[in-house]
Structure formats: structure tokens, C-alpha cells
Design a protein around this motif. Structure first.
Motif, mmCIF file in Angstrom:
data_model
loop_
_atom_site.group_PDB
_atom_site.id
_atom_site.type_symbol
_atom_site.label_atom_id
_atom_site.label_comp_id
_atom_site.label_asym_id
_atom_site.label_seq_id
_atom_site.Cartn_x
_atom_site.Cartn_y
_atom_site.Cartn_z
ATOM 1 N N ALA B 491 0.835 -1.207 0.000
ATOM 2 C CA ALA B 491 0.000 0.000 0.000
ATOM 3 C C ALA B 491 0.870 1.257 0.000
ATOM 4 C CB ALA B 491 -0.907 -0.015 1.221
ATOM 5 N N HIS B 492 1.995 1.180 0.720
ATOM 6 C CA HIS B 492 2.866 2.358 0.808
ATOM 7 C C HIS B 492 3.428 2.735 -0.536
ATOM 8 C CE1 HIS B 492 2.912 2.641 5.101
ATOM 9 N NE2 HIS B 492 2.986 1.338 5.148
ATOM 10 N N THR B 493 3.810 1.708 -1.301
ATOM 11 C CA THR B 493 4.483 2.025 -2.549
ATOM 12 C C THR B 493 3.506 2.631 -3.550
ATOM 13 O OG1 THR B 493 4.146 -0.236 -3.211
ATOM 14 C CG2 THR B 493 6.274 0.312 -2.262
ATOM 15 N N GLY B 494 2.205 2.379 -3.370
ATOM 16 C CA GLY B 494 1.232 2.971 -4.289
ATOM 17 C C GLY B 494 1.328 4.484 -4.282
ATOM 18 N N LEU B 495 1.315 5.051 -3.086
ATOM 19 C CA LEU B 495 1.397 6.503 -2.987
ATOM 20 C C LEU B 495 2.732 7.006 -3.513
ATOM 21 C CD1 LEU B 495 -0.056 9.068 -1.779
ATOM 22 C CD2 LEU B 495 1.644 8.841 0.016
ATOM 23 N N ARG B 496 3.779 6.266 -3.193
ATOM 24 C CA ARG B 496 5.100 6.712 -3.631
ATOM 25 C C ARG B 496 5.182 6.715 -5.150
ATOM 26 N NH1 ARG B 496 9.946 4.295 -0.593
ATOM 27 N NH2 ARG B 496 10.775 6.205 -1.427
ATOM 28 N N ARG B 497 4.521 5.751 -5.778
ATOM 29 C CA ARG B 497 4.524 5.732 -7.245
ATOM 30 C C ARG B 497 3.784 6.942 -7.788
ATOM 31 N NH1 ARG B 497 3.600 0.035 -7.000
ATOM 32 N NH2 ARG B 497 5.606 -1.014 -7.215
ATOM 33 N N ALA B 498 2.662 7.268 -7.142
ATOM 34 C CA ALA B 498 1.903 8.435 -7.599
ATOM 35 C C ALA B 498 2.755 9.697 -7.475
ATOM 36 C CB ALA B 498 0.624 8.577 -6.782
ATOM 37 N N LEU B 499 3.454 9.819 -6.345
ATOM 38 C CA LEU B 499 4.332 10.969 -6.153
ATOM 39 C C LEU B 499 5.386 11.027 -7.255
ATOM 40 C CD1 LEU B 499 5.057 11.026 -2.299
ATOM 41 C CD2 LEU B 499 3.441 12.375 -3.597
ATOM 42 N N LEU B 500 5.943 9.846 -7.555
ATOM 43 C CA LEU B 500 6.983 9.788 -8.581
ATOM 44 C C LEU B 500 6.451 10.223 -9.926
ATOM 45 C CD1 LEU B 500 9.095 6.606 -8.062
ATOM 46 C CD2 LEU B 500 9.815 8.977 -8.137
ATOM 47 N N ALA B 501 5.249 9.753 -10.259
ATOM 48 C CA ALA B 501 4.669 10.124 -11.546
ATOM 49 C C ALA B 501 4.499 11.638 -11.614
ATOM 50 C CB ALA B 501 3.336 9.417 -11.743
ATOM 51 N N ALA B 502 4.036 12.239 -10.511
ATOM 52 C CA ALA B 502 3.873 13.694 -10.484
ATOM 53 C C ALA B 502 5.222 14.376 -10.683
ATOM 54 C CB ALA B 502 3.257 14.122 -9.157
ATOM 55 N N GLU B 503 6.237 13.849 -9.992
ATOM 56 C CA GLU B 503 7.577 14.418 -10.096
ATOM 57 C C GLU B 503 8.082 14.373 -11.535
ATOM 58 O OE1 GLU B 503 11.288 13.214 -7.761
ATOM 59 O OE2 GLU B 503 9.656 13.060 -6.333
ATOM 60 N N VAL B 504 7.933 13.207 -12.136
ATOM 61 C CA VAL B 504 8.397 13.039 -13.508
ATOM 62 C C VAL B 504 7.621 13.966 -14.444
ATOM 63 C CG1 VAL B 504 8.488 11.425 -15.435
ATOM 64 C CG2 VAL B 504 9.204 10.690 -13.172
ATOM 65 N N GLY B 505 6.302 14.071 -14.203
ATOM 66 C CA GLY B 505 5.490 14.945 -15.048
ATOM 67 C C GLY B 505 5.973 16.380 -14.998
ATOM 68 N N LEU B 506 6.196 16.898 -13.788
ATOM 69 C CA LEU B 506 6.680 18.278 -13.641
ATOM 70 C C LEU B 506 8.028 18.441 -14.321
ATOM 71 C CD1 LEU B 506 5.747 19.048 -9.940
ATOM 72 C CD2 LEU B 506 4.896 20.207 -11.959
ATOM 73 N N THR B 507 8.894 17.430 -14.130
ATOM 74 C CA THR B 507 10.216 17.503 -14.743
ATOM 75 C C THR B 507 10.101 17.608 -16.259
ATOM 76 O OG1 THR B 507 11.039 16.154 -12.955
ATOM 77 C CG2 THR B 507 12.428 16.335 -14.892
ATOM 78 N N VAL B 508 9.186 16.834 -16.824
ATOM 79 C CA VAL B 508 9.022 16.878 -18.278
ATOM 80 C C VAL B 508 8.618 18.277 -18.721
ATOM 81 C CG1 VAL B 508 7.575 16.070 -20.163
ATOM 82 C CG2 VAL B 508 8.539 14.440 -18.554
ATOM 83 N N VAL B 509 7.689 18.899 -17.984
ATOM 84 C CA VAL B 509 7.253 20.249 -18.355
ATOM 85 C C VAL B 509 8.444 21.206 -18.336
ATOM 86 C CG1 VAL B 509 5.790 22.178 -17.700
ATOM 87 C CG2 VAL B 509 4.923 19.855 -17.514
#
Lengths: 109, 882
Positions: B491-509
Motif C-alpha cells: 500500500a505504501h508504494t502505491g502513494l510513492r509511485r503516484a508521487l513519482l509520476a507527479a515528479e516526472v510529469g513536472l520535470t518533463v514540463v
């Protein structure tokens, strides 16, 4: 602690202030004095006495000084301040009102 | 009385807490000893007496706790204990702490720095009286295509006379001044402003010393007067008030110093060093012309008048002028106004907001990363926390601890960030003199407050995300989990993955934005100027005063100067022109073609003009496409030749041979077209425009300033001093300014683009790094969690390649999701920054592809190590780890 002679907080404050009215005393003596005056009915637990003394001191109703005790050791003597005298009057009046009310109810039934 | 005692008590409890604690111990010991003494007196033996007393006394630690709880400042003590605990836990993991603090420092520092700049430049009101009443006034161009043209002197005069909307209108123009040396000082070139006498009073500013201009100073017949900037006064005149009412020489004319402006005053810009009255300095013909658009105009709106009302009235006046003077071709038909602040900072607004948004993204990524790290820690400490909760640790208390940890990280990061920001702002102020309102940029109390706000925000953000994951209601499950953690913490890694996706998304922008700006900048730098840019040195000269009053004197000076410069060893070619490519628009003039039918009334054609000497084209390697350059033998009145650029020929002689045709410029002079030369750009970012070159050696008189260009085969900068020496020998009172190579000159004009692109690239790189580290951290953690699971799989026959692929995909999935999201958002963002791009499409496929590839590469690199490690696991070892 839940012992029968465990004192409700407000009452303990009143007893301490009243005990200190004639003279300054240290904590142990206050406990002893209350016990003595009440004819061994009221036993003040240390767990209640010292927090109460410190709380009264914080509020400025009693003042503390270090002085030599009867055994020659340094002890913390508590004495009543002017504000404490006022507080004592207030609490005494309160107590009288409360105990009179309780007396009435107890006598009726 | 009572409050005084309470206050004394509070102070004692605050500052002598240690002493109070010692006293308390002493007091309790005394009580115990009294009890023992009493027990002894009652006949007990010593040991018995002691035990009985202790029994009666109860738990001394608890008693001490309860007593201390009555003291004031207990909340502070608890807080302090939390801080100590936080510091201690953070010190256990110095690597984690250092990284988290550094990440926060970079994020907060970048934001504080950008906030400082944005606030000082864009948000603070101008330092003038009632600044919101001040507007800049424009004329439309005659054809109505451009609404923000500068104003003609005659139109300004009529506006000021006729309008009722403005309490005052003031006019100002750029001035270039040769400040003569006195008492052994070298002459100096100073940027200044010619202004109407009411400029300062319109702005609501008074000189710090001396007096303001009066209407009597601002007339052709008046004696020259000048107001100095604080900086010039301090630097050149030693800050001596005795300079007031003294005479100084500007362009070889006498001016009396009447005032010194305050140190903070910088209008029209920070490089303005002195102000002189415009009607005194400029020829009456320029000041009364209705079509020579030469001057910026500012106005103060009258009480209760809106900017729109002011604009409407000025429009009516100029329209009437247009209708009354049908024979004057270039009078405009409408006026425009905009707030003065917007006028001053309009150009930097968008880039600054884009940079601020970028730093915001960096901070968000930093917070996400720190949150991610905290989540990992929480997960690693799950058992500890579960045990503490089982032992009665309050949920709130545990939450407070987690928040305290994140707060400590943010606070340390913020403090470091503030230092970074201070350094960054200092650097910016020193390196970007050209930025509008750069003089207003300061780190101040509001900025410090902003930093504190950011720290709290970051602490809450990172801390709450982390605690949200740590809030585990199934205490028992956590405790049991460890027995066989084959699916531990999914369950913990689910949130961490979501955070990572957000991080990667911002980085791409950020990467896309940076990529687009970088590409624009590269385009800008590689735009073909149409002339030589290597090993060319430029310097500006301005000839003024009686010595150059006659055209012949000007021509003699130029001829002598160029002959001596060309004779210098190392000089391959030299020339003189009004302005070299990249030095700006400078000026245009109206012309007619003698061989063409006259233009209909009310129409005019105009093109940029330059004065150039015959060898200028060769010196700058501007190709002569047809015909020839000016004949060097023709001087003064005989030099009636003109050279035009290719786009001029294409625009005005379509399908015709321009050579031999005649241009009529002004009223009488007729010039023969003798050559067609290649196009050049007047500004790096502008496409070439039609240009006409007139002979310098005509010495027409008004054109007394320009740029000397020197080309050499190598090390052209070494020629700067010898050339300046020649100028000094010819005229010891003639200052040389802006000594720059062509490359420096062009670099200066692209400094904006370079600045924006460099900073954004730095931010994007930082984000990429953070995202990579985040990805690596999460995946390593997941692998560690799944060790026994992987061991079982391998024991059951899973191939190493399968394990590798499974873990790799596990890590790449959030990266791919983030990439897709980021690219989608970038499409919108790229459209928003369209106006900052040059020669680059917002949806440039190259940039988008490069960003996607870079990101995938970094993500793959970050994932491959943990994945490889997982595939190398020894099944037996893995199963034994529990």
C-alpha cells in the motif's frame, strides 16, 4: 489514586492556603499539619501536594523561599502572598456556600 | 502586583528552568528524609524506615513529572523535546538529512530569489508620488498597424496645450553627452536624457540638492542647465555640493549644474546619468515637427480622470491635427496610453513569471522528493512506530514527531536557501544591469517572511504526505507483517509511485520549456547578421561643438581618423557607420523615387537609413551585390550617391534595375543609386528590413555620431588601445564609448534569451536529477521489500531475465505515466510561452522527442541498478534474510 480521602483539587488549594495563613511552612510540614488538624482524617498524598504547591506558586498566591528548617537543613518554605490572602477569602466563602448547600440536602433526606 | 509576580515567575521558569528542576529534586528529597526521620523516631530500624518512606512516597519520577506539568512554558519544553528528538533521529541518518536539506535549500532558495526579483520589479509600486496616476502616452503609427509608437515633438506641444484630462504631460528623449574633463580628468561619455522642464514635477520627485528645472530653463534662448544623477555626482564630482551653480561642459557647451537627483531615482532607466532641458538642446524644427516621432511622453492623469478618458481626448486632438495638415504625410490618427509601471517592466514580465513558475515546479519536486524520502523512512520504522503505538504513544504525538522532522528539514533547508537566494540576487543585480528596475531589487523583511511561509508550507506538505502513509490503523498487522513480509508495504508504494509520476510529469514540463528556450537562443545566436562578426571591433564616437560645426570639419575628422586607423599594423580594414548590425533601429526617413510617379497625398514611404563611409561594406564584409560602393573622391556637396540593401531593391524596384535611379530625400537633395548590398539585421531577433546608406563624407552635419569598425585577422581586441590613442591625438576632448567586439555586442543583445534559457535549463536539470534519485530510491526500497518474494519466485524456477524485466517495468511504469502526463501539460505550457520563442515552434517535435528520450534514459538508468541487483539475488540467501 481513588482513595476515599483523596481530595478534590479545589479543596486541596483551600486547605493549603488556610494552613499557610498563620505562618510559612515547608511541604512536608503542610501535609503533616493538614493531617493533624483534621484529626488524621485527611491524608494529603505527595502526588497531589507538590503539584498543587507548584501550581499555587505559579499563580502567585504563595511565595517560596529557601530557609533553614528545624532540623538545620535547607528547606523550601511557602508563605501566603497578598493575592493569596484574597484568594483564600474567596475560596473560603465558596466553601461555606457549598458545604451549607450540601448540609441542607443531607439533613433533608 | 499579582501580574508582576506572575511575570517574574514566568521569567524564572523560562530562564532558570534547570535551577528550578534541581530545587524540586531537593525539595522532594527533603520530604523523603523527613519521612525517614519520622519513621526512625517511631522505632523502625534504618532500612525499614527507608523502605516505608519510599513506599509512602510513591513513584518519584511520576511525581516530578506531575509537578513540572504545573509549571509555565511546559508546551515550550515539550516542543523543545520534540526538536531534540527530531534532531537526534535525523543525526542518525546524516546522508538522508544532508540530501533532504540540500534539496529543500535549492528549492526554497530558487523560489525566494525569484520572488524577490518579481516582487521588486513587477509588484512594488514605482517610487514616485501616486504612481498609479502615471501613464506612458503613445501615438499610433500613421498606418495604424502599431499602437505604441513614440511621439512627435509638435504633437506633444499641442497635446499639452489643448488637453484637460492630464494634470501634466512631460516629454523626454535619449541624450548622449560628451562630458569634458576638467583639471586633468579624462573626457567621459555619459548616457542622459533630454526632458521637458516638468519631468520631475510630473513624476512628483524633487532633486535631493539644488533646484528643479523651471519653464524659463527649457527654451532655446536659455542658458544651459543640467541636473546630475546621484551616482555621477558622487563618482565624478566627489559628492561635493559646491558643484551646484558651477559650469560643466557637455558636448562642448556650457551647462550650469542646478540640482542633484536622489540616489534611488532612475528614470527613464538606471544608466541615465544626467538630465538637460529638451527645448534648449534640440533644434526647434524637431520640437515642432508633427511627423518626426522621436520622443517618449509620460503623463499624470488629473483627479478622477480614467486612463481611457485621457486616451480618448489625446486621440481626438491628434486626429484633428492629422485632418488639419493633410500635406504632412506621417501624422498619426490616434493615441494610446498604458500604466507607467507596465511600460517600464512590460518586457520582462513574462520571462520573470515563467522563471517564477519554474522555481515553483522545482520546489514542488523538492517537496515531493523529501516526502518520498520521509515515506521510505516511515516504512523502515514501521515496526518501531507500531510498538510505540502499542505501548500507548498517542497518535497525535507520533504525528507531531513526523511533522517536526519534516519541519526541521524544511527549516534547515530554508535557512540555507535564504543564503543561496541572497547570493543569487546579488549576482543577478551585478550581472544584469540591463534589467528594468534592477535598482529596486532588495532582500527585505517581506522576503524573509515569504521564506518562513515557504518553510511552513513545505514542512506541512512533505510531513502530511509522509504521515498520511504512516497512519496505519492495523497495528497488529504491522507487527505481524515482519514474520514473512512477502507482500510487505504494498500500500505504501502505491502513494510513492503516484508521487513519482507527479515528479516526472513536472520535470518533463520544465525540460520541454527549457528545451524550447534553448533552441530559441541557439537560433538567435546563429541568426545570420549579414556581416562579419569575427575579429571585428566596434566603438562609438560622438562629435560635438564648434570644432565640428561645419560639414567640412566633420569630413576632415573622419577622413583623418580612418586613414590613421587603417595605417595601424594589424588593421585589415576600417569603416565608419551610424550603427552596425545588431546596434538597433536607430532611424528611418521618408523618401521618394524620382523615376516613379508621385505618391497619392497622405501616403509616404520610409526606410531605415545609415550614414556610412565608402569602405564600410568591405570592412564589415557586407557583400556588394551589384554596382559599387560610394566614390571616395566625392565629398561634401558632390557626394550625392546612395547605396541600398537587397530587400530595399526588391521592395521598391520590383522587376526594375535600381542602379542609376534617384532617391529624393528631404526637400531638394537627389541621390543616385550606385550599388545594392546584402541585407543586414538591425537587431538579432528581427528580420532584415529595407535599408538605405548615405555617404558619410557628405558631412550633412546632423549625423555627428556613429560607430567605428575595425577588422583584423586575429586578436582584434589588442587594437582597442592604439585606436583610442589615435582618437585622443586627433581630439583630446573626445571620449570613446562602448568598445566591444561584434561578438560581445551581439551577445549583449541576446543576454535576455541566454539568461532565461540558462536558468530554466539549470532548473530542469535539477528536477531531472531529483526525479532520477527519487525513482532510484523508490525502486531500491521496493526491491529490498520484495527480497524474499523474489527469492521464492527464483526458487520456483523464475529466470533472472524475468525478474529483471518485472522490476524494471515496476519502476518504469510511474516514469512512463509521468512522461505522458508531462508531455500533455507541456503542449499547453509551450503555447503560453510562444512570445518568448524565436524561430522555434511551440510544438517543436525535436525538443519534445529529445525530452522524452532524455527522461526515459535517466529513468532507465535509475531503474536498472536495483533491477539488476534483484536479478542477481541468490534465492537461498534471499529466503534466509528474514
Amino acid at each position: 489514586m481513588g482513595k476515599p480521602n483523596d481530595l478534590v483539587q479545589g479543596t486541596l488549594d483551600l486547605l493549603i492556603l488556610r494552613t499557610l495563613l498563620p505562618q510559612a511552612m515547608h511541604g512536608w510540614a503542610i501535609g503533616k499539619r493538614i493531617q493533624q488538624l483534621s484529626g488524621e482524617v485527611l491524608q494529603v498524598q505527595q502526588g497531589s501536594l507538590y503539584p498543587a504547591l507548584h501550581r499555587l506558586e505559579q499563580q502567585g498566591w504563595i511565595d517560596a523561599t529557601w530557609a533553614e528548617s528545624e532540623t538545620g537543613r535547607q528547606a523550601k518554605f511557602y508563605s501566603l502572598t497578598a493575592a493569596g490572602r484574597g484568594q483564600l477569602e474567596k475560596e473560603t466563602a465558596n466553601w461555606n456556600r457549598l458545604s451549607a448547600a450540601i448540609d441542607i440536602i443531607v439533613a433533608e433526606s | 502586583m499579582l501580574w508582576l509576580m506572575q511575570l517574574r515567575m514566568r521569567m524564572q521558569m523560562l530562564f532558570k528552568r534547570g535551577q528550578a528542576a534541581a530545587r524540586l529534586d531537593e525539595e522532594l528529597r527533603f520530604h523523603l528524609d523527613q519521612q525517614i526521620a519520622e519513621n526512625l523516631a517511631a522505632g523502625m530500624n534504618p532500612e525499614e524506615a527507608r523502605f516505608a518512606a519510599l513506599r509512602a512516597f510513591g513513584n518519584p519520577a511520576l511525581l516530578r513529572e506531575q509537578t513540572r506539568a504545573t509549571w509555565s512554558w511546559t508546551w515550550l519544553e515539550l516542543l523543545w523535546r520534540d526538536v531534540c528528538f527530531g534532531v537526534r533521529t535525523l543525526r542518525h541518518t546524516p546522508g538522508f538529512t544532508a540530501i533532504a536539506v540540500l534539496v529543500m535549500a535549492l528549492g526554497i532558495g530558487a523560489n525566494v530569489a525569484m520572488f524577490t526579483v518579481v516582487r521588486s520589479v513587477l509588484l512594488k509600486p514605482l517610487p514616485f508620488q501616486d504612481p498609479d496616476r502615471l501613464v506612458r502616452v503613445f501615438e499610433h503609427t500613421n498606418d495604424g498597424e502599431f499602437s505604441f509608437n513614440i511621439v512627435a515633438g509638435g504633437v506633444y506641444a499641442e497635446w499639452r496645450k489643448q488637453n484637460h484630462s492630464f494634470s501634466d504631460l512631460a516629454l523626454l528623449g535619449e541624450g548622449e553627452f560628451n562630458l569634458s574633463g576638467a583639471g586633468g580628468q579624462l573626457p567621459e561619455f555619459a548616457h542622459g536624457a533630454n526632458c521637458t522642464w516638468n519631468l520631475f514635477s510630473t513624476l512628483g520627485v524633487k532633486p535631493a540638492l539644488g533646484r528643479d528645472f523651471t519653464a524659463a530653463d527649457d527654451q532655446p534662448s536659455a542658458n544651459g542647465t543640467v541636473v546630475l544623477s546621484w551616482g555621477l555626482w558622487k563618482r565624478r564630482f566627489g559628492g561635493d555640493p559646491a558643484i551646484l551653480n558651477q559650469t560643466i561642459h557637455l558636448n562642448r557647451q556650457s551647462y550650469t549644474v542646478i540640482g542633484i537627483m536622489p540616489a534611488w531615482f532612475a528614470y527613464p532607466d538606471a544608466s541615465t546619468q544626467l538630465w538637460t532641458p529638451v527645448y534648449h538642446d534640440k533644434p526647434a524644427s524637431v520640437m515642432s515637427s508633427l511627423q518626426d516621432h522621436e520622443f517618449p511622453v509620460i503623463g499624470r492623469l488629473g483627479p478622477g480622470v480614467t486612463a481611457e478618458q485621457g486616451r480618448a481626448e489625446l486621440s481626438v486632438i491628434v486626429r484633428r491635427l492629422h485632418d488639419q495638415h493633410r500635406n504632412v504625410a506621417l501624422i498619426s490618427k490616434a493615441a494610446e496610453v498604458r500604466p507607467l509601471l507596465e511600460d517600464i517592466v512590460g518586457g520582462v514580465k513574462q520571462p520573470l513569471y515563467v522563471l517564477l513558475a519554474a522555481t515553483g515546479c522545482v520546489l514542488l519536486i523538492a517537496c515531493l522528493n523529501v516526502a518520498n524520502l520521509l515515506v521510505a523512512r516511515a516504512a523502515a520504522r514501521r515496526k518501531e512506530l507500531a510498538i510505540r503505538a502499542a505501548l500507548g504513544g498517542g497518535r497525535l504525538r507520533l504525528l507531531r514527531e513526523r511533522l517536526m522532522e519534516s519541519f526541521l528539514l524544511s527549516a534547515a533547508g530554508g535557512a540555507l536557501g535564504l543564503l543561496l537566494a541572497y547570493g543569487a540576487v546579488q549576482w543577478l543585480v551585478h550581472s544584469r544591469h540591463d534589467l528594468s528596475r534592477v535598482e529596486a531589487i532588495h532582500v527585505d523583511g517581506v522576503v524573509a517572511l515569504f521564506t518562513v511561509g515557504l518553510i511552513v508550507l513545505c514542512a506541512l506538505f512533505a510531513g502530511l504526505i509522509a504521515s498520511w502513509t504512516a497512519r496505519d490503523k492495523r497495528l497488529l498487522a504491522s507487527l505481524q507483517d515482519s514474520a514473512r513480509s512477502s507482500s510487505g508495504g504494498q500500500a505504501h508504494t502505491g502513494l510513492r509511485r503516484a508521487l513519482l509520476a507527479a515528479e516526472v510529469g513536472l520535470t518533463v514540463v520544465l525540460l520541454v520549456t527549457a528545451g524550447l528556450l534553448l533552441k530559441s537562443y541557439a537560433r538567435l545566436r546563429s541568426s545570420d547578421m549579414g556581416c562579419a562578426t569575427q575579429n571585428v571591433l566596434t566603438m562609438r564616437l560622438a562629435l560635438f561643438g564648434g570644432r565640428y560645426g561645419e560639414p567640412a570639419q566633420l569630413v576632415n575628422f573622419y577622413t583623418a581618423l580612418l586613414a590613421r586607423v587603417r595605417a595601424l599594423p594589424g588593421v585589415e580594414a576600417a569603416g565608419f557607420v551610424q550603427a552596425v548590425p545588431g546596434q538597433g533601429y536607430w532611424g528611418d526617413n521618408g523618401f521618394t523615387i524620382a523615376e516613379h510617379p508621385p505618391l497619392p497625398q497622405g501616403q509616404a514611404q520610409f526606410a531605415i537609413f545609415r550614414y556610412a563611409d565608402p569602405d564600410y561594406f568591405a570592412a564589415m564584409r557586407i557583400p556588394i551585390l551589384r554596382g559599387r560602393s560610394f566614390d571616395p573622391a566625392l565629398k561634401l556637396g558632390l557626394a550625392r550617391e546612395v547605396v541600398v540593401s537587397k530587400s530595399f531593391a526588391d521592395a521598391y524596384f520590383p522587376g526594375e534595375d535600381p542602379l542609376g535611379k534617384h532617391l529624393r530625400s528631404g526637400v531638394t537633395e537627389v541621390y543616385t543609386i550606385v550599388g545594392v548590398v546584402g541585407d543586414t539585421r538591425y537587431a538579432v531577433s528581427e528580420d532584415p528590413k529595407p535599408m538605405q546608406y548615405y555617404p558619410l563624407l557628405e558631412g550633412a552635419g546632423v549625423e555627428n555620431n556613429g560607430t567605428l569598425v575595425i577588422r583584423s585577422s586575429h586578436d582584434v581586441e589588442q587594437l582597442a588601445l592604439p585606436v583610442q590613442r589615435i582618437v585622443q591625438e586627433l581630439d583630446h576632448d573626445l571620449p570613446v564609448s562602448d568598445v566591444l567586439t561584434m561578438e560581445q555586442l551581439l551577445g549583449k543583445s541576446t543576454v535576455d534569451a541566454s539568461f532565461d534559457a540558462t536558468l530554466l535549463t539549470a532548473f530542469a536539470t535539477l528536477s531531472l536529477l531529483l526525479a532520477g534519485v527519487g525513482l532510484f530510491g523508490v525502486l531500491s526500497y521496493v526491491v529490498a521489500q520484495r527480497t524474499s518474494e523474489i527469492g521464492i519466485r527464483m526458487a520456483l524456477g523464475a529466470q533472472r531475465e524475468q525478474v529483471l524485466r518485472s522490476v524494471l517495468l515496476d519502476g518504469l511504469r510511474p516514469a512512463l505515466l509521468g512522461l505522458a502526463l508531462g508531455l500533455a501539460v507541456s503542449v499547453g505550457v509551450a503555447r503560453l510561452i510562444r512570445s518568448m520563442l524565436y524561430g522555434t515552434q511551440p510544438l517543436d517535435p525535436g525538443v519534445f522527442a529529445a525530452v522524452a528520450a532524455t527522461l526515459l534514459l535517466v529513468a532507465a538508468l535509475a531503474c536498472v541498478v536495483p533491477a539488476w541487483r534483484a536479478s542477481r539475488l541468490d534465492p537461498m540467501q534471499a529466503l534466509r534474510t528474514e
